[in-house]
Design a protein around this motif. Structure first.
Motif, PDB file in Angstrom:
ATOM      1  N   VAL A  71      12.982  61.502  65.854  1.00 42.60           N
ATOM      2  CA  VAL A  71      12.022  61.065  64.853  1.00 42.60           C
ATOM      3  C   VAL A  71      11.428  62.250  64.112  1.00 42.60           C
ATOM      4  CG1 VAL A  71       9.838  59.873  64.504  1.00 42.60           C
ATOM      5  CG2 VAL A  71      11.507  58.958  66.116  1.00 42.60           C
ATOM      6  N   SER A  72      11.058  63.301  64.828  1.00 45.75           N
ATOM      7  CA  SER A  72      10.434  64.428  64.163  1.00 45.75           C
ATOM      8  C   SER A  72      11.419  65.152  63.262  1.00 45.75           C
ATOM      9  CB  SER A  72       9.869  65.408  65.207  1.00 45.75           C
ATOM     10  OG  SER A  72      10.905  65.932  66.013  1.00 45.75           O
ATOM     11  N   ASP A  73      12.714  65.185  63.643  1.00 49.21           N
ATOM     12  CA  ASP A  73      13.707  65.810  62.772  1.00 49.21           C
ATOM     13  C   ASP A  73      13.866  65.030  61.478  1.00 49.21           C
ATOM     14  OD1 ASP A  73      14.154  67.770  64.527  1.00 49.21           O
ATOM     15  OD2 ASP A  73      16.087  67.077  65.259  1.00 49.21           O
ATOM     16  N   ARG A  74      13.837  63.703  61.601  1.00 53.19           N
ATOM     17  CA  ARG A  74      14.085  62.884  60.419  1.00 53.19           C
ATOM     18  C   ARG A  74      12.868  62.820  59.517  1.00 53.19           C
ATOM     19  NH1 ARG A  74      16.135  56.579  60.258  1.00 53.19           N
ATOM     20  NH2 ARG A  74      16.728  56.581  58.071  1.00 53.19           N
ATOM     21  N   TRP A  75      11.686  62.761  60.100  1.00 55.83           N
ATOM     22  CA  TRP A  75      10.478  62.599  59.310  1.00 55.83           C
ATOM     23  C   TRP A  75       9.586  63.833  59.451  1.00 55.83           C
ATOM     24  CZ3 TRP A  75      10.969  58.950  55.994  1.00 55.83           C
ATOM     25  CH2 TRP A  75      11.661  57.795  56.296  1.00 55.83           C
ATOM     26  N   THR A  76      10.103  64.982  59.135  1.00 54.43           N
ATOM     27  CA  THR A  76       9.267  66.175  59.157  1.00 54.43           C
ATOM     28  C   THR A  76       8.221  66.061  58.055  1.00 54.43           C
ATOM     29  OG1 THR A  76       9.252  68.557  58.850  1.00 54.43           O
ATOM     30  CG2 THR A  76      10.946  67.355  57.666  1.00 54.43           C
ATOM     31  N   LEU A  77       7.028  66.537  58.334  1.00 51.74           N
ATOM     32  CA  LEU A  77       5.948  66.371  57.375  1.00 51.74           C
ATOM     33  C   LEU A  77       5.716  67.605  56.511  1.00 51.74           C
ATOM     34  CD1 LEU A  77       3.388  64.298  59.419  1.00 51.74           C
ATOM     35  CD2 LEU A  77       4.860  63.576  57.556  1.00 51.74           C
ATOM     36  N   ALA A  78       6.706  68.492  56.466  1.00 53.71           N
ATOM     37  CA  ALA A  78       6.593  69.598  55.531  1.00 53.71           C
ATOM     38  C   ALA A  78       6.702  69.044  54.111  1.00 53.71           C
ATOM     39  CB  ALA A  78       7.710  70.606  55.782  1.00 53.71           C
ATOM     40  N   ARG A  79       5.953  69.614  53.182  1.00 53.18           N
ATOM     41  CA  ARG A  79       5.972  69.104  51.811  1.00 53.18           C
ATOM     42  C   ARG A  79       7.367  69.275  51.224  1.00 53.18           C
ATOM     43  NH1 ARG A  79       1.029  70.669  48.710  1.00 53.18           N
ATOM     44  NH2 ARG A  79       0.313  68.792  49.726  1.00 53.18           N
ATOM     45  N   THR A  80       7.824  68.303  50.452  1.00 53.39           N
ATOM     46  CA  THR A  80       9.190  68.294  49.963  1.00 53.39           C
ATOM     47  C   THR A  80       9.338  69.207  48.755  1.00 53.39           C
ATOM     48  OG1 THR A  80       8.790  66.483  48.455  1.00 53.39           O
ATOM     49  CG2 THR A  80       9.406  65.905  50.696  1.00 53.39           C
ATOM     50  N   ASP A  81      10.566  69.645  48.544  1.00 59.01           N
ATOM     51  CA  ASP A  81      10.875  70.498  47.403  1.00 59.01           C
ATOM     52  C   ASP A  81      10.632  69.749  46.098  1.00 59.01           C
ATOM     53  OD1 ASP A  81      12.308  72.770  46.032  1.00 59.01           O
ATOM     54  OD2 ASP A  81      13.657  71.126  45.535  1.00 59.01           O
ATOM     55  N   MET A  82      11.016  68.468  46.051  1.00 58.99           N
ATOM     56  CA  MET A  82      10.866  67.692  44.823  1.00 58.99           C
ATOM     57  C   MET A  82       9.405  67.534  44.456  1.00 58.99           C
ATOM     58  SD  MET A  82      13.119  66.323  42.785  1.00 58.99           S
ATOM     59  CE  MET A  82      12.214  66.938  41.377  1.00 58.99           C
ATOM     60  N   VAL A  83       8.573  67.261  45.435  1.00 64.61           N
ATOM     61  CA  VAL A  83       7.139  67.100  45.162  1.00 64.61           C
ATOM     62  C   VAL A  83       6.524  68.435  44.737  1.00 64.61           C
ATOM     63  CG1 VAL A  83       4.922  66.498  46.181  1.00 64.61           C
ATOM     64  CG2 VAL A  83       6.940  65.121  46.682  1.00 64.61           C
ATOM     65  N   ASP A  84       6.958  69.521  45.332  1.00 62.87           N
ATOM     66  CA  ASP A  84       6.466  70.840  44.906  1.00 62.87           C
ATOM     67  C   ASP A  84       6.765  71.070  43.430  1.00 62.87           C
ATOM     68  OD1 ASP A  84       5.327  71.633  47.237  1.00 62.87           O
ATOM     69  OD2 ASP A  84       7.109  72.651  48.010  1.00 62.87           O
ATOM     70  N   ARG A  85       7.944  70.623  42.999  1.00 58.74           N
ATOM     71  CA  ARG A  85       8.308  70.806  41.593  1.00 58.74           C
ATOM     72  C   ARG A  85       7.443  69.920  40.693  1.00 58.74           C
ATOM     73  NH1 ARG A  85      14.396  69.492  42.554  1.00 58.74           N
ATOM     74  NH2 ARG A  85      14.618  69.514  40.284  1.00 58.74           N
TER      75      ARG A  85
END
Length: 624
Positions: A536-550
């Motif tokens: 679960v933690s591998d699939r749903w990591t809560l690091a901010r996504t690259d797309m959202v950063d853009r």
């Protein structure tokens, strides 16, 4: 709530769920944007991201932070309403049609956010016998489990549920969710998904039961529903099974003692004993040993030894019984009764049945059956390598490739005639390059081989398909070049490292593209068991996504305008990127064909006027 607090809260859901506690505060958890950012990243790369529901303009193209916040606000204050799904039909292998429900993009996003939360609750408690639509589990993990554990099974019970996804009872499903969820606002959101209805021929139809196939959350809700069946089968196995191991086979034991006695007597013979007596005892020993090796060491029909095996992939499940046929019938009736009374699901009499394990049953595209045979193996005896016979365990479970499915594959791909082993050319490839033809054909056969590589002796069983495929490829190339197959093999194809193929020029020089052979497939590897927490933690990591950063950078990736709200453009075709710069095209390809544009550039791109807009901006900058 900060991102770290969200991460801790989701982690606590797993721990509390294992303890059997009902969880609350889930609807409040959905107010955090980080959940929705991860939900967007989960569905955006899918092929259906641009497939519209009932609203043709509501796709993930044009996704923005403002649009996401608007959805969050509606969910938060309880005013979000799901639109009906668009009913679409796809053909099934048996010629019938399977109904799909395609939701709007906004509804997909809400479903993905709810699924993220529910996955943290249910993945830690789902049965290890459930393999469908779960992280790190697949058809292959289910089939490998059968290969490894189901040895000795006598009867296979195949139970087929009639229209499972269309007949899920909404009331039962919501009550099952209430066993672990103590949040009525969260459950009301799920209920809205289930009762949104569907549109067919521009007519709205109410949904009284079922969860539409095609929805993001449908597979997870189906697993929640059938988790009750998993638990029932666990309890049924506990009451059914008895005995630590089968009792010894008396006949085998008698012959074993006779061979041991003869061996001792032969070793104790005096050197001057008559040779005829030695030969007679040696012959008796060989006869007894041969007879012993043809018998199982344990009593295969021991009435005091019973086992019940069970495996499920979505709504397809198989039961293995070590016992009598009457006991297998009783098990099937118990399952039928449980499905009817507890889950309100009906069993198909036509597709369900009990088969002898030696005859086999079809499961996930394989024929599952037991088999007894000698196996030749090499051993070191007195410093030399010799080939000897070794008897495998009795009733060893094997996987085989069904001929009817292979024949259907050949017909579906229009490769030729499976039974006659003849290939036919495909005229639609006539205008394609040789490289495109070979790559397309390789993809067809490689996908089939990768799926069936778990089979026992799969290379031999798939060889007729490979022959048909090869002749179809050769005839297609011969038709393109207006020559014979012999000419294609001699003049068009090259040999390199024992492979046949063609040479092609790439940006990094010449590259050899080989025609597929089954030897290129790496043999199966056992899937190592993984911790559910890690899954679960591998699939749903809560690091901010690259797309959202853009998106948060607020700088258009085409016109470079800064401090402007951005929208995500989902590229439908490679031609959509033709007006972008080389750097932007490479960035788009690397980031799954998505790029962040300002509103004006996004509109201009869809109108086909982006190039004129960029020229106009450059002219204004030059004039300034």
């Amino acid at each position: 709530m900060r991102a770290e607090a969200v991460e801790r809260r989701l982690a606590s859901l797993r721990d509390l769920s294992r303890k059997g506690k009902r969880l609350n505060g889930l609807h409040r958890l959905l107010a955090h944007p980080l959940i929705w950012e991860q939900a967007y990243e989960a569905i955006a790369p899918n092929q259906g991201a641009l497939t519209p529901g009932v609203d043709p303009d509501n796709t993930l193209d044009g996704f923005s932070l403002e649009r996401m916040q608007g959805i969050i606000d509606k969910v938060k204050d309880g005013t979000y309403r799901f639109r009906p799904v668009r009913r679409h039909y796809i053909p099934k292998p048996n010629g019938k049609l399977r109904p799909l429900g395609i939701p709007n993009a906004d509804d997909k996003l809400v479903q993905a956010a709810v699924k993220l939360v529910l996955e943290h609750i249910y993945e830690p408690v789902f049965s290890s016998r459930s393999h469908g639509f779960r992280p790190r589990r697949s058809c292959h993990t289910a089939l490998e489990k059968i290969q490894k554990v189901w040895n000795g099974v006598v009867w296979l019970v195949d139970v087929d549920i009639v229209g499972f996804f269309d007949n899920i009872d909404h009331g039962i499903l919501l009550n099952l969710l209430r066993k672990r969820v103590d949040d009525e606002d969260f459950l009301k959101l799920i209920e809205g998904m289930l009762k949104a209805g569907y549109m067919e021929d521009w007519t709205w139809h109410e949904t009284y039961s079922g969860t539409p196939q095609g929805g993001v959350i449908s597979p997870l809700l189906a697993n929640v529903y059938l988790h009750e069946l998993d638990e029932f089968m666990k309890g049924l196995a506990a009451t059914f099974e008895r005995g630590h191991q089968r009792r010894p086979n008396p006949e085998y034991r008698s012959l074993f003692e006779r061979t041991r006695s003869l061996r001792q007597r032969i070793s104790q013979l005096a050197p001057d004993s008559p040779q005829a007596m030695k030969d007679q005892m040696i012959e008796a020993y060989r006869e007894a040993r041969t007879a012993m090796q043809q018998l199982p060491s344990r009593d295969m029909y021991d009435p005091d030894y019973r086992r019940l095996q069970y495996i499920r992939y979505a709504d397809d499940f198989l039961i293995g019984v070590i016992g009598s046929k009457q006991e297998a019938r009783d098990v099937m009736e118990e399952v039928r009764r449980f499905l009817a009374t507890e889950l309100k699901l009906a069993v198909s009499d036509e597709k369900s049945g009990i088969a002898n394990a030696a005859d086999g049953a079809t499961f996930l595209g394989y024929t599952v059956r037991t088999h007894n045979s000698e196996r030749r193996t090499k051993r070191r005896l007195e410093g030399a390598s010799v080939t000897v016979s070794r008897r495998p365990p009795s009733k060893k479970m094997q996987l085989h490739l069904p001929r009817e499915k292979l024949a259907a594959f050949v017909e579906r791909k229009r490769l030729g005639n499976y039974h006659a082993t003849t290939g036919t050319m495909r005229p639609e490839f006539e205008n394609n390059s040789d490289l495109e033809i070979i790559v397309a054909y390789n993809a067809v056969i490689r996908g089939l081989a990768e799926y069936y590589k778990l089979g026992t002796g799969w290379r031999g069983e798939i060889s007729p398909v490979c022959k048909v495929w090869w002749f179809s490829l050769m005839k297609t190339l011969a038709n393109k070049h207006k020559c014979s197959i012999r000419t294609v093999c001699r003049k068009l194809l090259s040999r390199h490292n024992g492979e046949r193929g063609i040479w092609t020029e790439t940006g990094k020089g010449r590259k050899f593209v080989a025609i597929f052979r089954t030897m290129q497939i790496v043999d199966k590897k056992r899937v190592k068991p993984e911790s559910l927490d890690k899954v679960v933690s591998d699939r749903w990591t809560l690091a901010r996504t690259d797309m959202v950063d853009r998106l948060r950078a607020k700088q258009c990736e085409v016109c470079s305008a800064t401090d402007v709200p951005l929208e995500i453009h989902h590229v439908r075709r490679l031609a959509d990127t033709s007006s972008l710069s080389l750097g932007a095209r490479l960035m788009t390809a690397r980031r799954r064909k998505r790029t962040a544009l300002c509103h004006d550039c996004h509109v201009a791109l869809h109108r086909g006027t982006l190039e004129q807009r960029l020229d106009h901006l450059k002219a204004n900058v030059g004039a300034g």
